[in-house]
Structures are given as structure tokens and as C-alpha cells.
Design a protein around this motif. Structure first.
Motif, PDB file in Angstrom:
ATOM      1  N   PHE A 142     -26.754 -62.693 -18.085  1.00 12.47           N
ATOM      2  CA  PHE A 142     -26.918 -63.962 -17.372  1.00 12.47           C
ATOM      3  C   PHE A 142     -28.384 -64.369 -17.296  1.00 12.47           C
ATOM      4  N   GLU A 143     -29.301 -63.389 -17.410  1.00  9.63           N
ATOM      5  CA  GLU A 143     -30.724 -63.719 -17.469  1.00  9.63           C
ATOM      6  C   GLU A 143     -31.133 -64.129 -18.884  1.00  9.63           C
ATOM      7  N   VAL A 144     -30.441 -63.597 -19.876  1.00 15.90           N
ATOM      8  CA  VAL A 144     -30.738 -63.940 -21.270  1.00 15.90           C
ATOM      9  C   VAL A 144     -30.149 -65.307 -21.629  1.00 15.90           C
ATOM     10  N   VAL A 145     -28.883 -65.522 -21.254  1.00 18.04           N
ATOM     11  CA  VAL A 145     -28.219 -66.813 -21.500  1.00 18.04           C
ATOM     12  C   VAL A 145     -27.828 -67.397 -20.142  1.00 18.04           C
ATOM     13  N   ASP A 146     -28.506 -68.455 -19.756  1.00 16.85           N
ATOM     14  CA  ASP A 146     -28.280 -69.092 -18.457  1.00 16.85           C
ATOM     15  C   ASP A 146     -27.214 -70.170 -18.610  1.00 16.85           C
ATOM     16  N   ASN A 147     -25.997 -69.849 -18.178  1.00 15.22           N
ATOM     17  CA  ASN A 147     -24.897 -70.799 -18.360  1.00 15.22           C
ATOM     18  C   ASN A 147     -24.971 -71.977 -17.386  1.00 15.22           C
ATOM     19  N   GLU A 148     -25.751 -71.850 -16.323  1.00 18.64           N
ATOM     20  CA  GLU A 148     -25.860 -72.953 -15.371  1.00 18.64           C
ATOM     21  C   GLU A 148     -26.824 -74.030 -15.866  1.00 18.64           C
ATOM     22  N   ASN A 149     -27.881 -73.598 -16.563  1.00 23.18           N
ATOM     23  CA  ASN A 149     -28.893 -74.548 -17.034  1.00 23.18           C
ATOM     24  C   ASN A 149     -28.881 -74.728 -18.543  1.00 23.18           C
ATOM     25  N   ASN A 150     -27.931 -74.077 -19.213  1.00 21.11           N
ATOM     26  CA  ASN A 150     -27.777 -74.212 -20.669  1.00 21.11           C
ATOM     27  C   ASN A 150     -29.066 -73.857 -21.424  1.00 21.11           C
ATOM     28  N   THR A 151     -29.635 -72.696 -21.093  1.00 20.27           N
ATOM     29  CA  THR A 151     -30.884 -72.276 -21.711  1.00 20.27           C
ATOM     30  C   THR A 151     -30.784 -70.827 -22.177  1.00 20.27           C
ATOM     31  N   TYR A 152     -31.662 -70.471 -23.137  1.00 16.44           N
ATOM     32  CA  TYR A 152     -31.816 -69.102 -23.615  1.00 16.44           C
ATOM     33  C   TYR A 152     -33.148 -68.550 -23.114  1.00 16.44           C
ATOM     34  N   ASN A 153     -33.210 -67.240 -22.967  1.00 11.64           N
ATOM     35  CA  ASN A 153     -34.479 -66.583 -22.672  1.00 11.64           C
ATOM     36  C   ASN A 153     -34.494 -65.258 -23.429  1.00 11.64           C
ATOM     37  N   MET A 154     -35.021 -65.286 -24.661  1.00 13.70           N
ATOM     38  CA  MET A 154     -34.987 -64.118 -25.530  1.00 13.70           C
ATOM     39  C   MET A 154     -36.280 -63.305 -25.464  1.00 13.70           C
ATOM     40  N   THR A 155     -37.180 -63.664 -24.553  1.00 17.06           N
ATOM     41  CA  THR A 155     -38.475 -62.973 -24.477  1.00 17.06           C
ATOM     42  C   THR A 155     -38.506 -61.894 -23.402  1.00 17.06           C
ATOM     43  N   LEU A 156     -37.428 -61.728 -22.665  1.00 14.67           N
ATOM     44  CA  LEU A 156     -37.427 -60.747 -21.581  1.00 14.67           C
ATOM     45  C   LEU A 156     -37.484 -59.323 -22.122  1.00 14.67           C
ATOM     46  N   HIS A 157     -38.208 -58.468 -21.406  1.00 14.42           N
ATOM     47  CA  HIS A 157     -38.287 -57.055 -21.724  1.00 14.42           C
ATOM     48  C   HIS A 157     -37.533 -56.248 -20.671  1.00 14.42           C
TER      49      HIS A 157
END
Length: 208
Positions: A142-157
Motif C-alpha cells: 500500500f506504500e508502494v502502490v497508493d490506491n487512494e491517490n492513484n500513484t506509485y512509489n518505487m523509490t522506497l527502501h
């Protein structure tokens, strides 16, 4: 509701040497785990499942290798050291009720996680011990693919931690009194924390 099946395998080898009251053990091996699972969430209307909100289909794979050794000297001094190295791959697919479709793969690079520990037996009742170890925690889907805001975050470690522990144990077999005092020092790196951008959208980032 989540649903999943998992399977995996593990293989290791052990070497053990003994001389009098002294003993040395070494163990090394590897394991492979796979856990495909699905997460589906619907709206709730008076306790009854309603319209679909989102669905995630995740293919989770984690290969790991490890090694550890232990040295015991005359049942008085014990020293342990080990390390593991693992990689995580997550294939994430799904869609939301407002037609946000996602299909991406998150690769978490290999990480070495060491551990060292020791204990000293002062007498038949008192024992000192200490340990130092590192661990990590993967970002959630849910932190990688945010279904509420329709965004990706592939930079998380992965969140990474170092834990120090020091303690003393007392055990008296004659009267059954046992107690233990210990001190912990936990240090966290790359904590995944929420923040809001200029549009007041909640996102996630690594905080060093």
C-alpha cells in the motif's frame, strides 16, 4: 479480505567439532519462499459487503542464504556470529473502482544482515550476555502502490535497524528464583513515514 497460499524450501549443512568441554558449530544454507496472495476490499453497507474499492494480486518471492557459527568454551563462555543475505521480489497487479490499473514489480536488492552475541557464565547462578544484530522491514504494497491517490512509489527502501542488547540473568534452582535485567538500544534507519505534498495528498518517503 486477504487470501493466500505459500510454499518454499530450505537446505543446510552443519559442521560440529568437540574437544573435551569445548565445542564449535558451523551451519550454512539457503531457503526460497514464494507467497502469491490477493487482497480485495469492498465498501460496507449496514454490515453487508458492497461495491469493490480495490483488488491487489501479489506474487512474493524471497531467496535467502545464511551462515552462523557458535563456540562454547568449557560451558563458561559462548560466542556466536552469523549473517544472512536476502532479496525480495514482489509482482503487484490490480485495479481500483475508479479505473486505476497497476502492474509493476518491486525489487528489493540483497542486504547483508549480521548478528553477533556472547554470554559469560560467572558461576552456577549468574550469567552476563550481550548481542548486536541488524534487521529490516520491507515497504508494504500500500506504500508502494497508493490506491487512494492513484500513484506509485518505487523509490522506497526497507526500514533497517540495529539492535544492541546487554543483560544479566540469575537462576537459583534451590529456591526457584529467576530474574533477568536487560538494556536495549534500538536504532532505526530509512524509516518509512507519511507526508503531505502541496496538494494535501498523503505520500510516503524514506526518512534517514
Amino acid at each position: 479480505f486477504p487470501s493466500h497460499d505459500s510454499f518454499g524450501g530450505r537446505s543446510d549443512l552443519m559442521l560440529q567439532l568437540r574437544s573435551g568441554n569445548n565445542q564449535f558449530k558451523f551451519k550454512a544454507g539457503g531457503e526460497w519462499q514464494s507467497e502469491p496472495y490477493s487482497i480485495i476490499e469492498n465498501t460496507i453497507d449496514q454490515g453487508i459487503s458492497g461495491e469493490l474499492k480495490y483488488t491487489y494480486d501479489v506474487g512474493y518471492i524471497q531467496p535467502t542464504i545464511y551462515g552462523m557459527s557458535e563456540l562454547n568454551l568449557s560451558d563458561i563462555l559462548s560466542l556466536q556470529a552469523g549473517v544472512s543475505n536476502g532479496k525480495t521480489i514482489q509482482d503487484i497487479k490490480g485495479f481500483t473502482a475508479d479505473n486505476f490499473n497497476f502492474d509493476t514489480t518491486l525489487n528489493i536488492s540483497q542486504q547483508w544482515l549480521p548478528r553477533a552475541a556472547g554470554s559469560l557464565k560467572i558461576n552456577s547462578r549468574w550469567q552476563l550476555y550481550q548481542s548486536c544484530s541488524q534487521g529490516n522491514s520491507q515497504p508494504t504494497i500500500f506504500e508502494v502502490v497508493d490506491n487512494e491517490n492513484n500513484t506509485y512509489n518505487m523509490t522506497l527502501h526497507p526500514e533497517r535497524s540495529t539492535n544492541y542488547e546487554y543483560g544479566i540473568r540469575y537462576a537459583n534452582a534451590d529456591n526457584g528464583i529467576d530474574f533477568e535485567l536487560c538494556y536495549y538500544n534500538f536504532r532505526l534507519q530509512d524509516a518509512i513515514l507519511p507526508y503531505q505534498n502541496e496538494n494535501n495528498t498523503t505520500l510516503y518517503r524514506d526518512w534517514e
